[in-house]
Write a protein that holds these residues in place. Structure first.
Motif, PDB file in Angstrom:
ATOM      1  N   PRO A 261     -19.733 -14.359  15.930  1.00 23.82           N
ATOM      2  CA  PRO A 261     -20.043 -13.996  17.325  1.00 23.82           C
ATOM      3  C   PRO A 261     -20.135 -15.212  18.234  1.00 23.82           C
ATOM      4  CG  PRO A 261     -22.038 -14.005  16.013  1.00 23.82           C
ATOM      5  CD  PRO A 261     -20.915 -14.290  15.061  1.00 23.82           C
ATOM      6  N   THR A 262     -20.218 -14.956  19.516  1.00 25.70           N
ATOM      7  CA  THR A 262     -20.498 -16.039  20.435  1.00 25.70           C
ATOM      8  C   THR A 262     -21.892 -16.553  20.152  1.00 25.70           C
ATOM      9  OG1 THR A 262     -20.670 -16.631  22.776  1.00 25.70           O
ATOM     10  CG2 THR A 262     -21.427 -14.450  22.173  1.00 25.70           C
ATOM     11  N   THR A 264     -24.904 -19.956  21.420  1.00 21.65           N
ATOM     12  CA  THR A 264     -25.171 -20.923  22.497  1.00 21.65           C
ATOM     13  C   THR A 264     -24.462 -22.253  22.238  1.00 21.65           C
ATOM     14  OG1 THR A 264     -27.205 -21.485  21.308  1.00 21.65           O
ATOM     15  CG2 THR A 264     -27.396 -19.909  23.122  1.00 21.65           C
ATOM     16  N   LYS A 265     -23.963 -22.439  20.986  1.00 22.94           N
ATOM     17  CA  LYS A 265     -23.172 -23.686  20.723  1.00 22.94           C
ATOM     18  C   LYS A 265     -21.745 -23.497  21.220  1.00 22.94           C
ATOM     19  CE  LYS A 265     -23.543 -23.871  16.278  1.00 22.94           C
ATOM     20  NZ  LYS A 265     -23.289 -24.267  14.877  1.00 22.94           N
ATOM     21  N   SER A 266     -21.165 -22.310  20.908  1.00 26.98           N
ATOM     22  CA  SER A 266     -19.760 -22.084  21.313  1.00 26.98           C
ATOM     23  C   SER A 266     -19.704 -20.742  22.043  1.00 26.98           C
ATOM     24  CB  SER A 266     -18.839 -22.065  20.084  1.00 26.98           C
ATOM     25  OG  SER A 266     -19.424 -21.281  19.048  1.00 26.98           O
ATOM     26  N   ARG A 267     -19.769 -20.824  23.375  1.00 27.94           N
ATOM     27  CA  ARG A 267     -19.917 -19.629  24.192  1.00 27.94           C
ATOM     28  C   ARG A 267     -18.738 -18.667  24.068  1.00 27.94           C
ATOM     29  NH1 ARG A 267     -24.392 -20.171  26.729  1.00 27.94           N
ATOM     30  NH2 ARG A 267     -25.263 -22.245  27.144  1.00 27.94           N
ATOM     31  N   SER A 268     -17.544 -19.185  23.688  1.00 31.44           N
ATOM     32  CA  SER A 268     -16.398 -18.267  23.539  1.00 31.44           C
ATOM     33  C   SER A 268     -16.198 -17.869  22.082  1.00 31.44           C
ATOM     34  CB  SER A 268     -15.123 -18.945  24.066  1.00 31.44           C
ATOM     35  OG  SER A 268     -15.315 -19.319  25.408  1.00 31.44           O
ATOM     36  N   GLY A 269     -17.102 -18.299  21.217  1.00 33.27           N
ATOM     37  CA  GLY A 269     -16.908 -18.039  19.790  1.00 33.27           C
ATOM     38  C   GLY A 269     -16.088 -19.161  19.173  1.00 33.27           C
ATOM     39  N   LYS A 270     -15.794 -19.070  17.891  1.00 34.09           N
ATOM     40  CA  LYS A 270     -15.056 -20.138  17.194  1.00 34.09           C
ATOM     41  C   LYS A 270     -13.609 -19.750  16.943  1.00 34.09           C
ATOM     42  CE  LYS A 270     -14.673 -22.823  12.985  1.00 34.09           C
ATOM     43  NZ  LYS A 270     -15.163 -23.180  11.650  1.00 34.09           N
ATOM     44  N   LEU A 271     -13.359 -18.483  16.647  1.00 33.00           N
ATOM     45  CA  LEU A 271     -12.048 -18.084  16.146  1.00 33.00           C
ATOM     46  C   LEU A 271     -11.031 -17.913  17.275  1.00 33.00           C
ATOM     47  CD1 LEU A 271     -13.227 -15.663  13.333  1.00 33.00           C
ATOM     48  CD2 LEU A 271     -12.773 -18.111  13.224  1.00 33.00           C
ATOM     49  N   ARG A 272      -9.755 -18.113  16.925  1.00 34.98           N
ATOM     50  CA  ARG A 272      -8.671 -18.094  17.907  1.00 34.98           C
ATOM     51  C   ARG A 272      -8.118 -16.677  18.068  1.00 34.98           C
ATOM     52  NH1 ARG A 272      -9.192 -23.153  20.139  1.00 34.98           N
ATOM     53  NH2 ARG A 272      -9.970 -24.548  18.505  1.00 34.98           N
ATOM     54  N   LEU A 273      -7.895 -16.288  19.334  1.00 27.09           N
ATOM     55  CA  LEU A 273      -7.433 -14.939  19.647  1.00 27.09           C
ATOM     56  C   LEU A 273      -6.030 -14.665  19.108  1.00 27.09           C
ATOM     57  CD1 LEU A 273      -7.749 -12.215  21.147  1.00 27.09           C
ATOM     58  CD2 LEU A 273      -6.864 -13.379  23.201  1.00 27.09           C
ATOM     59  N   MET A 274      -5.071 -15.531  19.463  1.00 29.53           N
ATOM     60  CA  MET A 274      -3.651 -15.201  19.270  1.00 29.53           C
ATOM     61  C   MET A 274      -3.221 -15.169  17.811  1.00 29.53           C
ATOM     62  SD  MET A 274      -2.793 -14.624  22.322  1.00 29.53           S
ATOM     63  CE  MET A 274      -1.033 -14.397  22.200  1.00 29.53           C
ATOM     64  N   TYR A 275      -3.829 -16.012  16.972  1.00 29.16           N
ATOM     65  CA  TYR A 275      -3.322 -16.110  15.593  1.00 29.16           C
ATOM     66  C   TYR A 275      -4.423 -15.963  14.538  1.00 29.16           C
ATOM     67  CZ  TYR A 275      -4.380 -20.861  17.216  1.00 29.16           C
ATOM     68  OH  TYR A 275      -4.962 -21.960  17.824  1.00 29.16           O
ATOM     69  N   GLU A 276      -5.612 -15.538  14.956  1.00 29.50           N
ATOM     70  CA  GLU A 276      -6.656 -15.154  13.998  1.00 29.50           C
ATOM     71  C   GLU A 276      -7.204 -13.769  14.373  1.00 29.50           C
ATOM     72  OE1 GLU A 276      -9.263 -18.613  14.334  1.00 29.50           O
ATOM     73  OE2 GLU A 276      -8.493 -19.447  12.471  1.00 29.50           O
ATOM     74  N   ALA A 277      -7.870 -13.663  15.510  1.00 28.55           N
ATOM     75  CA  ALA A 277      -8.551 -12.415  15.873  1.00 28.55           C
ATOM     76  C   ALA A 277      -7.580 -11.256  16.089  1.00 28.55           C
ATOM     77  CB  ALA A 277      -9.390 -12.635  17.127  1.00 28.55           C
ATOM     78  N   ASN A 278      -6.495 -11.483  16.842  1.00 25.13           N
ATOM     79  CA  ASN A 278      -5.571 -10.377  17.120  1.00 25.13           C
ATOM     80  C   ASN A 278      -4.877  -9.835  15.874  1.00 25.13           C
ATOM     81  OD1 ASN A 278      -5.966  -9.784  19.802  1.00 25.13           O
ATOM     82  ND2 ASN A 278      -4.341 -11.140  20.549  1.00 25.13           N
ATOM     83  N   PRO A 279      -4.250 -10.698  15.051  1.00 20.58           N
ATOM     84  CA  PRO A 279      -3.590 -10.130  13.864  1.00 20.58           C
ATOM     85  C   PRO A 279      -4.571  -9.438  12.926  1.00 20.58           C
ATOM     86  CG  PRO A 279      -3.465 -12.549  13.867  1.00 20.58           C
ATOM     87  CD  PRO A 279      -3.948 -12.145  15.206  1.00 20.58           C
ATOM     88  N   MET A 280      -5.736 -10.036  12.737  1.00 16.23           N
ATOM     89  CA  MET A 280      -6.716  -9.417  11.824  1.00 16.23           C
ATOM     90  C   MET A 280      -7.267  -8.122  12.429  1.00 16.23           C
ATOM     91  SD  MET A 280      -6.541 -11.019   9.147  1.00 16.23           S
ATOM     92  CE  MET A 280      -6.924 -12.322   8.016  1.00 16.23           C
TER      93      MET A 280
END
Ligand code: P6P
Length: 334
Positions: A261-262, A264-280
């Motif tokens: 999840p998002t 306070t260290k990484s407000r946008s989260g850690k994982l990448r949209l285009m080649y991690e979050a979207n395909p999964m």
């Protein structure tokens, strides 16, 4: 012994329609790339395929030799079909323009993380390759052609280099898993029509980030930890492999939720949209699960950049619905 269908025959039988021929050709190259990556990983320290090159990738992470090797394998293998007009790799800042002579047949875009979980290489824990395929609006794609929401994907998949090497993918008609047979060097269909269990007692999250999470995530995890003594009335188990591909595969096989999840260290989260979050997310939804940022369905996120990060919570639909509901409660209070 059961006779398993080879992935090449499966592709010929099941990939029809508008994108059928192109996907057949592109996925055949992806299969070749993943076989080569599996060999490079398996050689490990014997071939010196470990450790860091000292150079840094676009994420500012120290690149391990294998990150670079696997990226080069994937880029080289996936230009052969002539259908890929451009690529995006986690390892490279800019899009990879494919030379005109290599894209005579079509205009598809391939996004990939060639070695997800690479920090596990040195400690011999599972790693993976993740890929996503989009249709480009033009044969000469520019950045805007890549910035399509995950709902536009026509194919998504991963290779898992674990106790066995597997390839799992979807083209929008369910999820199928193939295991690499060492004797024939063929991926064989071993996990047809993978479906995520409707209920679960297992969650995956990096607990060391607890104090940085937002309240809805802390509430959800607190309830899991309270187990039978709390509102959930059942005990939960926790897993954390630090390799998204391994976590998602476990969820496809035995259920669960995976959360980055998002915080306070990484407000946008850690994982990448285009080649991690979207395909999964495409795979998880096709297997009957759900995938959210906390505030919206991941597949509906409109990308603003090819290396954009997003918060990720995916897996068993009833759990993801609960997590999303907790986020809505918090949002309403603001
Ligand atoms: P942490 C691997 O680096 C990765 O991108 C995912 O595969 C994995 O789920 C996550 O990051 C692990 O993050 O903070 O536990 O090292």
């Amino acid at each position: 012994m059961t006779k398993h269908i080879k992935i090449s025959d499966f592709l010929k039988q099941h990939l029809q329609g508008e994108h059928g021929v192109a996907l057949n050709a592109i996925l055949s190259d992806v299969v070749d790339a993943c076989k080569k990556i599996a060999v490079a990983i398996d050689k490990g320290a014997v071939a010196g395929n470990m450790g860091s090159l000292g150079s840094e990738n676009v994420q500012g992470e120290v690149q391990k030799a294998l990150d670079v090797i696997t990226n080069d394998i994937f880029v080289e293998a996936c230009q052969r079909s002539g259908y890929v007009a451009g690529m995006v790799s986690e390892e490279l800042v800019d899009v990879i323009d494919v030379a005109d002579e290599h894209k005579k047949n079509g205009d598809y875009l391939l996004m990939f993380d060639p070695l997800d979980g690479s920090s596990n290489v040195n400690v011999n824990i599972s790693v993976g390759t993740i890929f996503s395929i989009l249709k480009s609006a033009s044969k000469k794609p520019d950045l805007a052609d890549y910035l399509q929401s995950g709902a536009a994907q026509i194919c998504a998949g991963y290779a898992l280099y674990g106790t066995s090497t597997m390839l799992v993918f979807t083209t929008g008609n369910g999820v199928n898993g193939f295991t690499l047979d060492a004797d024939s060097n063929e991926f064989l269909l071993t996990h047809p029509n993978m479906q995520i269990a409707k209920e679960t007692q297992e969650f995956a999250i990096n607990m060391s980030n607890y104090r940085f999470w937002r309240e809805p995530v802390q509430r959800y995890i607190d309830e899991c930890l309270q187990g039978e003594e709390g509102d959930r009335k059942k005990d939960f188990n926790m897993r954390w492999v630090a390799s998204m591909v391994a976590e998602v595969h476990r969820i496809l096989v035995r259920g669960g939720v995976f959360m980055y999840p998002t915080d306070t260290k990484s407000r946008s989260g850690k994982l990448r949209l285009m080649y991690e979050a979207n395909p999964m997310s495409f795979i998880v939804e096709q297997a009957g699960g759900a995938s959210t940022t906390g505030s919206q369905r991941i597949l509906e996120v409109q990308p603003s950049g090819i290396h954009q990060r997003v918060p990720v919570m995916m897996g068993c639909k009833s759990e993801i619905d609960r997590i999303a509901a907790y986020h809505q409660v918090t949002a309403k209070r603001k």
